[in-house]
Design a protein around this motif. Structure first.
Motif, PDB file in Angstrom:
ATOM      1  N   MET A 122     -60.949  47.500   5.031  1.00 20.76           N
ATOM      2  CA  MET A 122     -61.914  46.546   4.484  1.00 20.76           C
ATOM      3  C   MET A 122     -62.282  46.911   3.043  1.00 20.76           C
ATOM      4  SD  MET A 122     -63.636  43.903   5.228  1.00 20.76           S
ATOM      5  CE  MET A 122     -65.071  43.022   4.847  1.00 20.76           C
ATOM      6  N   ARG A 123     -62.446  48.208   2.806  1.00 19.84           N
ATOM      7  CA  ARG A 123     -62.840  48.638   1.463  1.00 19.84           C
ATOM      8  C   ARG A 123     -61.735  48.356   0.445  1.00 19.84           C
ATOM      9  NH1 ARG A 123     -64.175  54.617  -0.752  1.00 19.84           N
ATOM     10  NH2 ARG A 123     -65.094  53.931  -2.696  1.00 19.84           N
ATOM     11  N   THR A 124     -60.488  48.592   0.841  1.00 20.26           N
ATOM     12  CA  THR A 124     -59.388  48.328  -0.088  1.00 20.26           C
ATOM     13  C   THR A 124     -59.251  46.844  -0.381  1.00 20.26           C
ATOM     14  OG1 THR A 124     -57.821  48.285   1.749  1.00 20.26           O
ATOM     15  CG2 THR A 124     -58.090  50.371   0.586  1.00 20.26           C
ATOM     16  N   LEU A 140     -61.777  44.697  -0.523  1.00 20.81           N
ATOM     17  CA  LEU A 140     -62.830  44.371  -1.491  1.00 20.81           C
ATOM     18  C   LEU A 140     -62.488  44.872  -2.887  1.00 20.81           C
ATOM     19  CD1 LEU A 140     -66.055  45.040   0.598  1.00 20.81           C
ATOM     20  CD2 LEU A 140     -65.146  42.849  -0.154  1.00 20.81           C
ATOM     21  N   LEU A 141     -61.931  46.057  -2.970  1.00 17.32           N
ATOM     22  CA  LEU A 141     -61.531  46.574  -4.281  1.00 17.32           C
ATOM     23  C   LEU A 141     -60.424  45.726  -4.904  1.00 17.32           C
ATOM     24  CD1 LEU A 141     -61.583  50.417  -3.646  1.00 17.32           C
ATOM     25  CD2 LEU A 141     -63.143  49.089  -5.070  1.00 17.32           C
ATOM     26  N   THR A 142     -59.485  45.306  -4.084  1.00 17.48           N
ATOM     27  CA  THR A 142     -58.397  44.470  -4.585  1.00 17.48           C
ATOM     28  C   THR A 142     -58.914  43.116  -5.051  1.00 17.48           C
ATOM     29  OG1 THR A 142     -56.881  45.547  -3.039  1.00 17.48           O
ATOM     30  CG2 THR A 142     -56.165  43.472  -4.009  1.00 17.48           C
ATOM     31  N   LEU A 143     -59.770  42.508  -4.266  1.00 10.88           N
ATOM     32  CA  LEU A 143     -60.331  41.211  -4.649  1.00 10.88           C
ATOM     33  C   LEU A 143     -61.177  41.315  -5.913  1.00 10.88           C
ATOM     34  CD1 LEU A 143     -61.309  39.656  -1.218  1.00 10.88           C
ATOM     35  CD2 LEU A 143     -59.436  39.000  -2.729  1.00 10.88           C
TER      36      LEU A 143
END
Length: 57
Positions: free
Chosen positions: A1-3, A5-8
């Motif tokens: 989930m964190r990756t 959000l970082l990608t978006l």
């Protein structure tokens, strides 16, 4: 989930800076403030206009 959000957030940030308009903003704002000066403002703002034109044609 964190990756995700970082990608978006990286994609969103890169799309905002894609036209480089945000990077040219300081040059354009400075140019606008210099142009307020009577008689010499427009001539004195030529270098800052050139700066903005190079960054964002």
């Amino acid at each position: 989930m964190r990756t995700l959000l970082l990608t978006l957030s990286a994609v969103l940030l890169s799309s905002l800076l894609g036209g480089c308009g945000a990077l040219a903003f300081p040059c354009r704002a400075t140019s606008a403030m210099i142009k307020i000066v009577p008689l010499v403002g427009h001539a004195a703002a030529i270098p800052t206009d050139a700066c903005a034109a190079v960054i964002d044609p």
